[in-house]
Design an enzyme around this catalytic site. Structure first.
Site, PDB file in Angstrom:
ATOM      1  CG  ASN A 172      87.399   3.844 114.006  1.00 27.99           C
ATOM      2  OD1 ASN A 172      86.671   4.664 114.566  1.00 27.99           O
ATOM      3  ND2 ASN A 172      88.707   4.017 113.877  1.00 27.99           N
ATOM      4  CD1 TRP A 173      81.195   3.546 111.609  1.00 24.35           C
ATOM      5  CD2 TRP A 173      79.475   4.453 112.694  1.00 24.35           C
ATOM      6  NE1 TRP A 173      80.119   2.712 111.446  1.00 24.35           N
ATOM      7  CE2 TRP A 173      79.048   3.247 112.112  1.00 24.35           C
ATOM      8  CE3 TRP A 173      78.558   5.200 113.432  1.00 24.35           C
ATOM      9  CZ2 TRP A 173      77.740   2.782 112.230  1.00 24.35           C
ATOM     10  CZ3 TRP A 173      77.251   4.729 113.563  1.00 24.35           C
ATOM     11  CH2 TRP A 173      76.853   3.536 112.959  1.00 24.35           C
ATOM     12  CE  LYS A 174      89.368   5.987 110.991  1.00 28.36           C
ATOM     13  NZ  LYS A 174      90.502   6.089 110.075  1.00 28.36           N
ATOM     14  CG  HIS A 212      92.889   4.792 115.302  1.00 28.08           C
ATOM     15  ND1 HIS A 212      93.376   5.762 114.461  1.00 28.08           N
ATOM     16  CD2 HIS A 212      92.264   3.881 114.516  1.00 28.08           C
ATOM     17  CE1 HIS A 212      93.052   5.436 113.213  1.00 28.08           C
ATOM     18  NE2 HIS A 212      92.373   4.292 113.226  1.00 28.08           N
ATOM     19  CD  GLU A 259      92.419   8.385 112.120  1.00 29.88           C
ATOM     20  OE1 GLU A 259      91.383   8.451 112.800  1.00 29.88           O
ATOM     21  OE2 GLU A 259      92.457   7.848 110.990  1.00 29.88           O
ATOM     22  CD  GLU A 304      93.624   0.195 112.188  1.00 31.49           C
ATOM     23  OE1 GLU A 304      92.633  -0.064 111.512  1.00 31.49           O
ATOM     24  OE2 GLU A 304      93.753   1.257 112.840  1.00 31.49           O
ATOM     25  N   GLY A 323      92.970   4.844 105.290  1.00 33.35           N
ATOM     26  CA  GLY A 323      92.295   5.864 104.494  1.00 33.35           C
ATOM     27  C   GLY A 323      92.967   6.159 103.162  1.00 33.35           C
ATOM     28  CB  SER A 378      92.621   0.776 102.531  1.00 31.56           C
ATOM     29  OG  SER A 378      93.032   2.122 102.689  1.00 31.56           O
ATOM     30  N   GLY A 399      87.481   1.443 108.706  1.00 28.42           N
ATOM     31  CA  GLY A 399      87.092   2.845 108.826  1.00 28.42           C
ATOM     32  C   GLY A 399      86.109   3.217 107.732  1.00 28.42           C
ATOM     33  N   GLY A 400      86.624   3.863 106.700  1.00 30.58           N
ATOM     34  CA  GLY A 400      85.794   4.433 105.625  1.00 30.58           C
ATOM     35  C   GLY A 400      84.685   3.524 105.121  1.00 30.58           C
TER      36      GLY A 400
END
Ligand code: PGA
Length: 257
Positions: free
Chosen positions: A10-12, A99, A101, A168, A174, A213, A234-235
């Site tokens: 997931n590159w956001k 998600h 966010e 999640e 993150g 993470s 993600g990251g």
């Protein structure tokens, strides 16, 4: 449900169109010759702007493309909106829904999330729905209750296609902090029990992933859990070398049992 491990990046809100396409090219090169698609599935979720460029770059590979969100409906007067139909036409086959966010910054609640899951199926997309507790909820011992509640509306209606559930914990996203894999395993078991109860016929069309993470070092611990079929990342997924290291770790993991 051990079997093929699924890794979803997931590159956001990251990477330009060209940066996204060049990542895709680099990933293809790096996986060539050793990646076993029967053991590890790979899906990338770039920004909506980059879906068609990444999709074209990956068209001759088994790497799939996902949207990060969708709006209800197909086409119409919704400034800034992108529907499942438009995502599909641009080359996406999956879509992330709910998600944390989106829940936090766009006030998406469980009813809307369930509607979006339905809209994804309508559009021919495979929804990846995110659930998970906040830090406060965890401290209050409410994790199971929150997770069950977030699933309730989705499972209330019969499924119209395959579903992936990403557990999640919000506090792990993150943050570099992760729950104990066994804890994730227990929650995945509970999700599986709910599925057995609500969707007995479709239980096998649902995969449960862990997210928060994840990196190539901690991935194996989560994949050890019987009901965890992969990860939403993600990251770490932003760095092609790290993505490659995760594919390798997952493949070795799935090869040894
Ligand atoms: P993270 O993000 O891997 O950077 O924690 C996971 C996610 O938000 O899906």
């Amino acid at each position: 449900m051990q079997g093929r491990a699924l890794l979803i990046g997931n590159w956001k809100m990251n990477k330009t169109v060209e940066g996204s396409a060049s990542y895709a090219r680099a990933l293809i090169r790096a996986l060539e010759g050793w990646w076993d698609t029967k053991r590890v599935g790979v899906v990338l979720a770039p920004t909506a702007l980059a879906i068609s460029a990444v999709g074209r770059t990956l068209s001759s590979t088994e790497i799939d493309v996902a949207g990060q969100n969708l709006e209800l409906g197909t086409e119409g007067a919704l400034t800034g909106g992108i529907s499942g139909y438009l995502l599909y036409e641009a080359g996406a086959r999956w879509v992330i829904v709910g998600h944390s966010e989106r829940r936090q910054h766009f006030a998406e609640g469980d009813t809307l999330v369930a509607e979006k899951v339905g809209a994804a199926w309508q559009a021919g997309l495979h929804p990846i729905v995110c659930i998970g507790e906040t830090e406060t909820e965890r401290e209050q011992g409410a994790t199971q209750r929150v997770v069950s509640q977030q699933l309730e509306r989705i499972l209330a209606k019969p499924p119209q296609g395959p579903l992936t559930i990403a557990y999640e914990p919000v506090w792990a996203i993150g943050s570099g902090r992760v729950p104990e894999p066994e804890e994730v395993g227990k929650i995945a078991d509970r999700i599986r029990q709910a599925l057995r109860a609500q969707w007995p016929e479709a239980e096998n069309d649902v995969a449960v992933l862990y997210g928060g993470s994840v990196n190539h070092q901690n991935l194996g611990g989560f994949l050890d859990q019987a009901e965890v079929s992969g990860a939403l990342i993600g990251g770490a997924s932003l760095i092609v070398e790290e993505m490659v290291a995760m594919v390798r770790a997952a493949q070795e993991h799935r090869g040894t049992r």
